[in-house]
Design an enzyme around this catalytic site. Structure first.
Site, PDB file in Angstrom:
ATOM      1  N   SER A  13      65.032  36.934  62.179  1.00 28.03           N
ATOM      2  CA  SER A  13      64.027  37.385  63.050  1.00 28.03           C
ATOM      3  C   SER A  13      64.680  38.699  63.868  1.00 28.03           C
ATOM      4  O   SER A  13      65.509  39.323  63.174  1.00 28.03           O
ATOM      5  CB  SER A  13      63.738  36.351  64.048  1.00 28.03           C
ATOM      6  OG  SER A  13      62.837  36.347  64.902  1.00 28.03           O
ATOM      7  N   HIS A  40      60.419  37.042  60.323  1.00 27.53           N
ATOM      8  CA  HIS A  40      59.284  37.395  61.513  1.00 27.53           C
ATOM      9  C   HIS A  40      58.972  38.893  61.952  1.00 27.53           C
ATOM     10  O   HIS A  40      59.841  39.520  62.100  1.00 27.53           O
ATOM     11  CB  HIS A  40      59.727  36.595  62.776  1.00 27.53           C
ATOM     12  CG  HIS A  40      60.334  35.360  62.689  1.00 27.53           C
ATOM     13  ND1 HIS A  40      60.950  34.458  63.644  1.00 27.53           N
ATOM     14  CD2 HIS A  40      59.975  34.334  61.971  1.00 27.53           C
ATOM     15  CE1 HIS A  40      61.270  33.482  63.292  1.00 27.53           C
ATOM     16  NE2 HIS A  40      60.560  33.136  62.127  1.00 27.53           N
ATOM     17  N   ASP A 133      63.817  28.619  65.083  1.00 24.35           N
ATOM     18  CA  ASP A 133      63.334  28.541  63.679  1.00 24.35           C
ATOM     19  C   ASP A 133      64.563  28.664  62.619  1.00 24.35           C
ATOM     20  O   ASP A 133      65.478  29.187  62.795  1.00 24.35           O
ATOM     21  CB  ASP A 133      62.264  29.694  63.228  1.00 24.35           C
ATOM     22  CG  ASP A 133      61.595  29.448  62.289  1.00 24.35           C
ATOM     23  OD1 ASP A 133      61.376  28.274  61.704  1.00 24.35           O
ATOM     24  OD2 ASP A 133      60.930  30.443  61.580  1.00 24.35           O
TER      25      ASP A 133
END
Lengths: 187, 272
Positions: A13, A40, A133
């Site tokens: 991310s 992401h 996550d």
């Protein structure tokens, strides 16, 4: 004990792109497994990310297609706004169901799905990021005999994601950025 | 649920659902379906697979919940604004030359796409001569769709999408807000027919100039995708358009020779 790697999944991310740009040029050209990038990112029609990563490696980089057969030495990027799941016959399935941990693609979703398909032959690597996550997914990967590594949180632009997996998930080891390419080349 | 056995469980549940309720999910992509079946099992805190199975088989109200939870009903108004921009500038103006426009939104879920199309038709001054058939396998989502309600926490996203899609009015012209809900204008709904339709087992029911089926086929395996493409082919007029999701393609289907890709996004035109 030497475990064969069939697929490496890298979750990232915020702050992970810089790491990938450093790691990709040092990967060897004949990797015996596929790499899947679950990142992401902002959605959009453009394929700037694919182009950018492609410019850093001789390996084939592509945004994956649904039902595509996973092939070794390819680097696949999950399209924005879809979850990626893996079918037992080693093809990709896409899914636009609810976001998980505010994310779609969700790293947890792909880790969990891949864990049951590849089992001991799965290796997962979690890079920089600022949400949780990947932590739940790391436990599922380990429960199925796979291996999980995280970027050293100290070296991460956003340390929360690898730190959280280290504390609350289940991981094998922490890797410094300089170690990642070597690590992948020897899987 | 132990993962090694969950594949087996899924097979058993799907066979039950087909036998007892007549819904055939056996041609659905397995990974996504399995995730949702296991997720529901965990969410509803069943203690054994046998109990879960018994509940699905014997309790038709619970089956309704099952159906709602394993089918994916995530949608938004003007999702993928570029697609709606193409619809507005390329596709609908061409259909505007027809005396009457019939559109099928297949797998419409809670209706957001159908209402989005209705708004564009209105702005192109075509709504009065259009009819949108919006269908889904799941009657519960159609009930929601027919209420024409949007939650206000989604308004910011929808308004941005609407602007990115080239909307020419104010998005706020299309709803009235009260408390946390917005009600879409009745005029939009007056040209939409919501109805159940199962793409797996039901037949063609009309001829259309435009079929939208976006992010539905990704849940089907190749043979079922082919079957559905044939259904669409039989439901589309010559020179009609088929619009798919950003990661879906007609390329591998048996009917692909009848179509050419338009310049705009994932939209194909039937040429023979």
């Amino acid at each position: 004990m030497e475990q064969r790697c069939e697929t490496l999944i890298i979750g990232g991310s915020a702050g992970s792109l810089d790491v990938l740009l450093k790691v990709l040029p040092d990967l060897k050209a004949d990797l015996a497994f596929a790499i899947i990038l679950v990142l992401h990112r902002k959605s959009g029609r453009d394929n700037m990310l694919t182009e950018l990563l492609r410019s850093k490696t001789g390996l084939r980089v592509k945004e994956l297609e649904e039902k595509e057969q996973i092939k070794a030495t390819n680097i696949y990027i999950v399209p924005p706004n879809y979850h990626l799941l893996i079918e037992n016959n080693r093809t990709f399935s896409l899914d636009v169901s609810e976001k998980v941990s505010f994310s779609r693609p969700s790293i947890d979703v792909t880790f969990e799905s891949a864990a049951e398909v590849f089992r001991e032959a799965l290796v997962c690597l979690l890079l920089s990021g600022s949400n949780s996550d990947g932590t739940d997914g790391s436990r599922k990967v380990k429960a199925n005999g796979g291996r999980v590594f995280v970027q050293n949180p100290i070296s991460a632009g956003s340390p929360f994601m690898p730190q959280n997996a280290k504390e609350h998930g289940n991981i094998d080891a922490v890797l410094n950025i300089e170690e990642i390419a070597e690590f992948i080349n020897h899987l | 649920m132990k993962s090694a056995r969950s594949d087996e469980f899924v097979d058993i549940v799907l066979a039950d659902v087909l036998e007892v309720y007549g819904y055939d999910f056996t041609g659905y992509s397995r990974a996504s379906l399995k995730r949702r079946i296991v997720r529901l099992y965990e969410m509803d805190k069943f203690v054994s697979f046998a109990e879960y199975r018994y509940r699905i088989r014997t309790d038709s109200n619970y089956f309704k919940r099952f159906l709602e939870e394993i089918t994916i009903n995530v949608t938004e108004m003007f999702r993928d604004p570029d697609f709606y921009r193409d619809l507005r500038t390329e596709i609908l103006p061409k259909l505007g030359t027809y005396p009457f426009i019939r559109i099928w939104v297949a797998g419409c879920s809670t209706g957001e796409e159908a209402y989005s199309v209705a708004i564009i038709l209105k702005e192109l001054n075509l709504l009065h001569k259009s009819l949108i058939y919006a269908t889904d396998i799941n009657s519960a989502v159609l009930e929601t769709a027919s209420k024409a309600i949007i939650s206000l926490n989604k308004l910011k996203l929808y308004t941005e999408n609407y602007i990115d899609a080239g909307g020419t009015a104010d998005f706020s012209d299309y709803y009235t807000a009260s408390y946390s809900l917005g009600k879409l204008k009745d005029e939009l709904k007056s040209k939409i027919i919501f109805s159940t339709h199962n793409l797996v087992t039901d037949n063609s029911f009309n001829e259309f100039q435009l079929i939208l089926c976006r992010n539905v086929l990704i849940y089907f395996d190749r043979p079922l995708q082919n079957q559905v493409f044939e259904l669409f082919d039989g439901s589309l007029e010559k020179f009609g358009y088929l619009a798919l999701g950003t990661k879906e393609t007609l390329d591998f289907s048996l009917v692909s020779n009848n179509y050419e890709r338009t310049g705009a996004g994932k939209i194909w035109r039937k040429i023979q």
